[in-house]
Motif scaffolding. Structure first.
Motif, PDB file in Angstrom:
ATOM      1  N   ASP A  46       0.834  -1.215   0.000  1.00  0.00           N
ATOM      2  CA  ASP A  46       0.000   0.000   0.000  1.00  0.00           C
ATOM      3  C   ASP A  46       0.864   1.259   0.000  1.00  0.00           C
ATOM      4  O   ASP A  46       0.556   2.242  -0.693  1.00  0.00           O
ATOM      5  CB  ASP A  46      -0.917   0.013   1.221  1.00  0.00           C
ATOM      6  CG  ASP A  46      -2.081  -0.942   1.086  1.00  0.00           C
ATOM      7  OD1 ASP A  46      -2.357  -1.381  -0.041  1.00  0.00           O
ATOM      8  OD2 ASP A  46      -2.712  -1.251   2.115  1.00  0.00           O
ATOM      9  N   LEU A  47       1.946   1.236   0.783  1.00  0.00           N
ATOM     10  CA  LEU A  47       2.849   2.380   0.837  1.00  0.00           C
ATOM     11  C   LEU A  47       3.438   2.660  -0.547  1.00  0.00           C
ATOM     12  O   LEU A  47       3.490   3.819  -0.989  1.00  0.00           O
ATOM     13  CB  LEU A  47       3.960   2.110   1.851  1.00  0.00           C
ATOM     14  CG  LEU A  47       5.097   3.131   1.928  1.00  0.00           C
ATOM     15  CD1 LEU A  47       4.567   4.520   2.246  1.00  0.00           C
ATOM     16  CD2 LEU A  47       6.124   2.702   2.976  1.00  0.00           C
ATOM     17  N   LEU A  48       3.872   1.633  -1.237  1.00  0.00           N
ATOM     18  CA  LEU A  48       4.450   1.815  -2.566  1.00  0.00           C
ATOM     19  C   LEU A  48       3.412   2.350  -3.548  1.00  0.00           C
ATOM     20  O   LEU A  48       3.724   3.194  -4.399  1.00  0.00           O
ATOM     21  CB  LEU A  48       5.028   0.497  -3.069  1.00  0.00           C
ATOM     22  CG  LEU A  48       6.194  -0.081  -2.248  1.00  0.00           C
ATOM     23  CD1 LEU A  48       6.662  -1.398  -2.836  1.00  0.00           C
ATOM     24  CD2 LEU A  48       7.339   0.905  -2.164  1.00  0.00           C
ATOM     25  N   ARG A  49       2.194   1.880  -3.437  1.00  0.00           N
ATOM     26  CA  ARG A  49       1.140   2.365  -4.323  1.00  0.00           C
ATOM     27  C   ARG A  49       0.838   3.837  -4.068  1.00  0.00           C
ATOM     28  O   ARG A  49       0.508   4.581  -5.004  1.00  0.00           O
ATOM     29  CB  ARG A  49      -0.110   1.515  -4.138  1.00  0.00           C
ATOM     30  CG  ARG A  49       0.006   0.118  -4.743  1.00  0.00           C
ATOM     31  CD  ARG A  49      -1.143  -0.776  -4.327  1.00  0.00           C
ATOM     32  NE  ARG A  49      -1.059  -2.080  -4.968  1.00  0.00           N
ATOM     33  CZ  ARG A  49      -1.710  -3.167  -4.555  1.00  0.00           C
ATOM     34  NH1 ARG A  49      -2.508  -3.080  -3.489  1.00  0.00           N
ATOM     35  NH2 ARG A  49      -1.575  -4.303  -5.185  1.00  0.00           N
ATOM     36  N   HIS A  50       0.954   4.244  -2.824  1.00  0.00           N
ATOM     37  CA  HIS A  50       0.709   5.656  -2.502  1.00  0.00           C
ATOM     38  C   HIS A  50       1.838   6.565  -3.006  1.00  0.00           C
ATOM     39  O   HIS A  50       1.680   7.785  -3.003  1.00  0.00           O
ATOM     40  CB  HIS A  50       0.526   5.832  -0.995  1.00  0.00           C
ATOM     41  CG  HIS A  50      -0.870   5.551  -0.516  1.00  0.00           C
ATOM     42  ND1 HIS A  50      -1.335   4.286  -0.310  1.00  0.00           N
ATOM     43  CD2 HIS A  50      -1.897   6.389  -0.221  1.00  0.00           C
ATOM     44  CE1 HIS A  50      -2.607   4.341   0.110  1.00  0.00           C
ATOM     45  NE2 HIS A  50      -2.962   5.604   0.166  1.00  0.00           N
ATOM     46  N   THR A  51       2.970   5.978  -3.376  1.00  0.00           N
ATOM     47  CA  THR A  51       4.083   6.778  -3.913  1.00  0.00           C
ATOM     48  C   THR A  51       4.236   6.593  -5.419  1.00  0.00           C
ATOM     49  O   THR A  51       5.268   6.940  -5.990  1.00  0.00           O
ATOM     50  CB  THR A  51       5.408   6.404  -3.217  1.00  0.00           C
ATOM     51  OG1 THR A  51       5.776   5.053  -3.556  1.00  0.00           O
ATOM     52  CG2 THR A  51       5.287   6.521  -1.711  1.00  0.00           C
ATOM     53  N   ALA A  52       3.220   6.077  -6.052  1.00  0.00           N
ATOM     54  CA  ALA A  52       3.305   5.736  -7.481  1.00  0.00           C
ATOM     55  C   ALA A  52       3.685   6.925  -8.348  1.00  0.00           C
ATOM     56  O   ALA A  52       4.381   6.776  -9.360  1.00  0.00           O
ATOM     57  CB  ALA A  52       1.977   5.144  -7.951  1.00  0.00           C
ATOM     58  N   ASN A  53       3.254   8.119  -7.969  1.00  0.00           N
ATOM     59  CA  ASN A  53       3.492   9.302  -8.808  1.00  0.00           C
ATOM     60  C   ASN A  53       4.686  10.132  -8.352  1.00  0.00           C
ATOM     61  O   ASN A  53       4.861  11.261  -8.804  1.00  0.00           O
ATOM     62  CB  ASN A  53       2.238  10.180  -8.826  1.00  0.00           C
ATOM     63  CG  ASN A  53       1.050   9.470  -9.439  1.00  0.00           C
ATOM     64  OD1 ASN A  53       1.197   8.741 -10.420  1.00  0.00           O
ATOM     65  ND2 ASN A  53      -0.124   9.660  -8.851  1.00  0.00           N
ATOM     66  N   PHE A  54       5.517   9.572  -7.492  1.00  0.00           N
ATOM     67  CA  PHE A  54       6.653  10.323  -6.956  1.00  0.00           C
ATOM     68  C   PHE A  54       7.839  10.229  -7.915  1.00  0.00           C
ATOM     69  O   PHE A  54       8.785   9.488  -7.702  1.00  0.00           O
ATOM     70  CB  PHE A  54       7.036   9.789  -5.577  1.00  0.00           C
ATOM     71  CG  PHE A  54       6.048  10.134  -4.484  1.00  0.00           C
ATOM     72  CD1 PHE A  54       4.810  10.658  -4.770  1.00  0.00           C
ATOM     73  CD2 PHE A  54       6.376   9.925  -3.156  1.00  0.00           C
ATOM     74  CE1 PHE A  54       3.896  10.976  -3.779  1.00  0.00           C
ATOM     75  CE2 PHE A  54       5.479  10.242  -2.143  1.00  0.00           C
ATOM     76  CZ  PHE A  54       4.235  10.765  -2.462  1.00  0.00           C
ATOM     77  N   THR A  55       7.791  10.999  -8.968  1.00  0.00           N
ATOM     78  CA  THR A  55       8.801  10.920 -10.022  1.00  0.00           C
ATOM     79  C   THR A  55      10.158  11.469  -9.591  1.00  0.00           C
ATOM     80  O   THR A  55      11.168  11.191 -10.244  1.00  0.00           O
ATOM     81  CB  THR A  55       8.322  11.677 -11.263  1.00  0.00           C
ATOM     82  OG1 THR A  55       8.030  13.033 -10.890  1.00  0.00           O
ATOM     83  CG2 THR A  55       7.055  11.043 -11.825  1.00  0.00           C
ATOM     84  N   LYS A  56      10.196  12.252  -8.515  1.00  0.00           N
ATOM     85  CA  LYS A  56      11.456  12.835  -8.058  1.00  0.00           C
ATOM     86  C   LYS A  56      12.205  11.933  -7.070  1.00  0.00           C
ATOM     87  O   LYS A  56      13.320  12.262  -6.661  1.00  0.00           O
ATOM     88  CB  LYS A  56      11.201  14.197  -7.404  1.00  0.00           C
ATOM     89  CG  LYS A  56      10.636  15.234  -8.367  1.00  0.00           C
ATOM     90  CD  LYS A  56      10.459  16.580  -7.686  1.00  0.00           C
ATOM     91  CE  LYS A  56       9.910  17.623  -8.658  1.00  0.00           C
ATOM     92  NZ  LYS A  56       9.756  18.953  -8.016  1.00  0.00           N
ATOM     93  N   MET A  57      11.614  10.818  -6.713  1.00  0.00           N
ATOM     94  CA  MET A  57      12.214   9.930  -5.719  1.00  0.00           C
ATOM     95  C   MET A  57      13.526   9.342  -6.232  1.00  0.00           C
ATOM     96  O   MET A  57      13.588   8.780  -7.331  1.00  0.00           O
ATOM     97  CB  MET A  57      11.254   8.806  -5.369  1.00  0.00           C
ATOM     98  CG  MET A  57      11.689   7.985  -4.175  1.00  0.00           C
ATOM     99  SD  MET A  57      11.377   8.800  -2.602  1.00  0.00           S
ATOM    100  CE  MET A  57       9.605   8.539  -2.438  1.00  0.00           C
ATOM    101  N   THR A  58      14.582   9.475  -5.429  1.00  0.00           N
ATOM    102  CA  THR A  58      15.881   8.912  -5.791  1.00  0.00           C
ATOM    103  C   THR A  58      16.339   7.805  -4.842  1.00  0.00           C
ATOM    104  O   THR A  58      17.068   6.908  -5.249  1.00  0.00           O
ATOM    105  CB  THR A  58      16.963  10.011  -5.822  1.00  0.00           C
ATOM    106  OG1 THR A  58      17.045  10.633  -4.527  1.00  0.00           O
ATOM    107  CG2 THR A  58      16.629  11.067  -6.872  1.00  0.00           C
TER     108      THR A  58
END
Length: 252
Positions: free
Chosen positions: A171-183
């Motif tokens: 669920d946590l990963l799905r909530h970050t699906a649109n985090f294109t800046k994540m490194t």
């Protein structure tokens, strides 16, 4: 010190602020006087409290005396009360944070609603978030997820050494699906990898962590993603499973 941008206080236990052998009433007055000086730091942008024990009233006083919005706030390796979280969520000087670090703060017995409120306030500015070693449980993370999903500017998250099941991690990963800046993404190994004695097998780690990575890859391509458990007692290295499927040599 009006031009001071960065202040770090470290390892001051039991609310003593280095003041020994003085009566309790005098100590309270001196601590209050010390914290009131924060009102003079008109350029402060980065505040770090590492191993600092503040009473409930002193946390409120410190935050009330902040005069400028902070860019980074670190409060680590100390005990917080529920009222501390409430004061943090209500402090307007923390509502433009780019960096929030609460690593090593035991949170397992606290209600997460104030932290959710704080994350909602900083959703448009927050770039890094540290919750390593906080003992956060599934139910607590579920409270934070709606707010986390709004923090689209995040570039790094650190959730190492918390107590998450594979379903809540998914669920946590799905909530970050649109985090294109994540490194950089750091997560705990799922609880399902452990047996009743706290041991886990390489096979379980590889299978579940690979499934979680595949879940995220279906939505976006992670750049630096890893899952970790506690330090290995044999090689003294952190047991890690990452994008290259590396694990502790002791589990090879």
């Amino acid at each position: 010190m009006r031009n001071l941008h960065t202040l770090s206080l470290a390892q001051i236990p039991e609310n003593r602020l280095g003041l020994d052998d003085i009566p309790g009433s005098e100590e309270k007055e001196l601590v209050g006087n010390f914290l009131s000086q924060f009102s003079q730091l008109s350029s402060l942008q980065h505040l770090s409290l590492n191993g600092i024990s503040l009473a409930r009233r002193h946390m409120k006083l410190l935050l009330r005396n902040l005069k400028t919005p902070l860019e980074s706030f670190s409060i680590t390796h100390c005990r917080l009360f529920q009222s501390h979280l409430k004061h943090l969520s209500r402090c307007e000087r923390l509502h433009q944070l780019k960096h929030l670090d609460m690593c090593g703060v035991p949170l397992s017995c606290l209600r997460m609603k104030p932290l959710r409120v704080l994350l909602e306030k900083v959703a448009n500015t927050l770039e890094t978030l540290g919750f390593q070693g906080c003992g956060i449980k599934d139910s607590q993370l579920s409270v934070l997820l709606p707010a986390l999903s709004q923090c689209s500017q995040l570039t790094k998250v650190d959730f190492y050494f918390n107590d998450f099941s594979v379903n809540v991690l998914r669920d946590l990963l799905r909530h970050t699906a649109n985090f294109t800046k994540m490194t950089t993404e750091q997560y705990p190994i799922p609880l399902e990898c452990y047996d009743e004695f706290g041991y886990f097998s390489r096979e379980s780690v590889v299978q579940l962590c690979r499934e979680l990575m595949d879940t995220l890859r279906a939505m976006r391509q992670p750049k630096d993603m890893s899952f970790a458990a506690v330090l290995c007692g044999s090689c003294l290295k952190r047991r890690v499973y990452d994008l290259e499927a590396r694990v502790c040599p002791c589990l090879q």
